[in-house]
Write a protein that holds these residues in place. Structure first.
Motif, mmCIF file in Angstrom:
data_model
loop_
_atom_site.group_PDB
_atom_site.id
_atom_site.type_symbol
_atom_site.label_atom_id
_atom_site.label_comp_id
_atom_site.label_asym_id
_atom_site.label_seq_id
_atom_site.Cartn_x
_atom_site.Cartn_y
_atom_site.Cartn_z
ATOM 1 N N GLY A 22 -4.889 -12.794 1.831
ATOM 2 C CA GLY A 22 -4.326 -11.944 0.854
ATOM 3 C C GLY A 22 -3.383 -12.746 -0.010
ATOM 4 O O GLY A 22 -3.435 -13.832 -0.009
ATOM 5 N N VAL A 23 -2.703 -12.182 -0.786
ATOM 6 C CA VAL A 23 -1.759 -12.817 -1.619
ATOM 7 C C VAL A 23 -0.487 -13.120 -0.691
ATOM 8 O O VAL A 23 -0.096 -12.460 -0.022
ATOM 9 N N THR A 24 -0.290 -14.492 -1.192
ATOM 10 C CA THR A 24 0.946 -15.037 -0.360
ATOM 11 C C THR A 24 2.048 -15.458 -1.305
ATOM 12 O O THR A 24 1.764 -15.727 -2.599
ATOM 13 N N GLN A 25 3.316 -15.338 -0.893
ATOM 14 C CA GLN A 25 4.298 -15.480 -1.757
ATOM 15 C C GLN A 25 5.336 -16.605 -0.866
ATOM 16 O O GLN A 25 5.672 -16.382 0.292
ATOM 17 N N PHE A 26 6.167 -17.305 -1.652
ATOM 18 C CA PHE A 26 7.027 -18.205 -1.108
ATOM 19 C C PHE A 26 8.097 -18.350 -1.871
ATOM 20 O O PHE A 26 7.908 -18.467 -3.259
ATOM 21 N N PRO A 27 9.537 -18.358 -1.413
ATOM 22 C CA PRO A 27 9.712 -18.001 0.021
ATOM 23 C C PRO A 27 9.917 -16.739 0.104
ATOM 24 O O PRO A 27 9.709 -15.731 -0.805
ATOM 25 N N SER A 28 10.001 -16.268 1.601
ATOM 26 C CA SER A 28 10.145 -14.809 1.950
ATOM 27 C C SER A 28 11.369 -14.175 1.487
ATOM 28 O O SER A 28 11.538 -13.354 1.026
ATOM 29 N N HIS A 29 12.660 -14.820 1.436
ATOM 30 C CA HIS A 29 13.990 -14.943 1.332
ATOM 31 C C HIS A 29 14.338 -16.058 0.739
ATOM 32 O O HIS A 29 14.075 -17.212 0.937
ATOM 33 N N GLY A 80 6.087 -10.209 -1.126
ATOM 34 C CA GLY A 80 7.426 -10.098 -1.971
ATOM 35 C C GLY A 80 8.486 -11.124 -1.338
ATOM 36 O O GLY A 80 8.368 -11.852 -0.216
ATOM 37 N N THR A 81 9.026 -11.684 -2.471
ATOM 38 C CA THR A 81 10.183 -12.538 -2.059
ATOM 39 C C THR A 81 11.599 -11.969 -2.323
ATOM 40 O O THR A 81 11.776 -11.240 -3.540
ATOM 41 N N ARG A 82 12.503 -11.735 -1.267
ATOM 42 C CA ARG A 82 13.750 -11.189 -1.546
ATOM 43 C C ARG A 82 14.650 -12.030 -2.031
ATOM 44 O O ARG A 82 14.891 -13.094 -1.258
ATOM 45 N N LEU A 83 15.186 -11.910 -3.104
ATOM 46 C CA LEU A 83 16.164 -12.735 -3.797
ATOM 47 C C LEU A 83 17.560 -12.136 -3.673
ATOM 48 O O LEU A 83 17.678 -10.996 -4.381
ATOM 49 N N SER A 137 19.370 -10.061 -8.458
ATOM 50 C CA SER A 137 19.145 -9.861 -6.989
ATOM 51 C C SER A 137 17.940 -8.456 -6.862
ATOM 52 O O SER A 137 17.991 -7.538 -7.616
ATOM 53 N N GLY A 138 17.013 -8.454 -6.089
ATOM 54 C CA GLY A 138 15.858 -7.892 -5.740
ATOM 55 C C GLY A 138 14.643 -8.491 -4.993
ATOM 56 O O GLY A 138 14.910 -9.355 -4.546
ATOM 57 N N VAL A 139 13.671 -7.722 -5.093
ATOM 58 C CA VAL A 139 12.430 -8.041 -4.388
ATOM 59 C C VAL A 139 11.293 -8.115 -5.438
ATOM 60 O O VAL A 139 11.139 -7.425 -6.268
ATOM 61 N N TYR A 140 10.898 -9.473 -5.336
ATOM 62 C CA TYR A 140 9.961 -9.875 -6.277
ATOM 63 C C TYR A 140 8.678 -9.828 -5.981
ATOM 64 O O TYR A 140 8.445 -10.929 -4.889
#
Lengths: 118, 113
Positions: free
Chosen positions: A3-10, A112-115, A87-90
């Motif tokens: 699936g779609v992957t995102q980095f980093p997770s946090h 998502g990435t939680r920033l 700040s938020g989830v991207y």
């Protein structure tokens, strides 16, 4: 199929620092989207790539945000310098070219990435 | 007025109940209507997808679109604890089939065993 992957997770950074988020779409998907959800609000569109070209960047909040998709594969979203309100989830999403499937633009989302900007 | 309105809940129902989730919208140009399910700390997962008005059924899930009233619904039959999640309605108004998706704020659902 991955699936779609995102980095980093946090990611936790201080105000004024730079952060780069990465998204790898589903293989073969020409369309790539970035969205953001800030605390207590709905998910909001940031921008849309078709292959390596920006189709729509009307949701980008300001010029501190820079998105790229070199070669039409993965994409990065850089925030420089970061502010507290970033700040938020991207989320990143991808979809096939609907002209090939005959359907609408069904988008598949990454985790998502939680920033957090301190 | 927001483009998409959705009761945020939280909604709590006993296992086996029928759940009704709803959204209203203001943009008459919307043609594609979607429901996403989002578990905690995960990305939204496409659940149902409907073009224009009408009903669509998939297992225990039924999506309804009434464009004349600008109102969409998702029904979950025989709800299960695993259905506990946030449900997001979403819609788009494609001019070239590439347009952005507009989300509602989501309804938090808990199904109690």
């Amino acid at each position: 199929e991955a699936g779609v992957t995102q980095f980093p997770s946090h990611s936790v950074i201080e105000k004024g620092q730079t952060v780069t988020l990465r998204c790898d779409p589903i293989s073969g998907h020409d369309n790539l989207y970035w969205y953001r959800r800030v605390m207590g609000k709905e998910i909001k569109f940031l921008l849309h790539f078709v292959k390596e070209s920006k189709q729509d960047e009307s949701g980008m909040p300001n010029n501190r945000f820079l998105a790229e998709r070199t070669g039409g594969t993965y994409s990065t979203l850089k925030v420089q310098p970061a502010e507290l309100e970033d700040s938020g989830v991207y989320f990143c999403a991808s979809s096939q070219d609907p002209r090939r499937t005959g359907g609408g633009d069904t988008q598949y989302f990454g985790p998502g990435t939680r920033l957090t900007v301190l | 007025q927001k483009e998409v309105e959705q009761d945020p809940g939280p909604l709590s129902v006993p296992e086996g109940a029928i759940v009704s989730l709803n959204c209203t919208y203001s943009n008459s140009a919307f043609q594609y209507f979607m429901w996403y399910r989002q578990y905690s700390r995960k990305g939204p997962e496409l659940l149902m997808y409907t073009y224009s008005s009408g009903n669509k059924e998939d297992g225990r899930f039924t999506a309804q679109v009434d464009k004349s009233s600008k109102y969409i619904s998702l029904f979950i039959r025989d709800s299960q604890p695993s259905d506990s999640a946030t449900y997001l309605c979403a819609m788009s108004a494609p001019k070239t089939s590439y347009d952005k998706v507009i989300f509602g704020p989501g309804t938090s659902l808990s199904v109690i065993p």
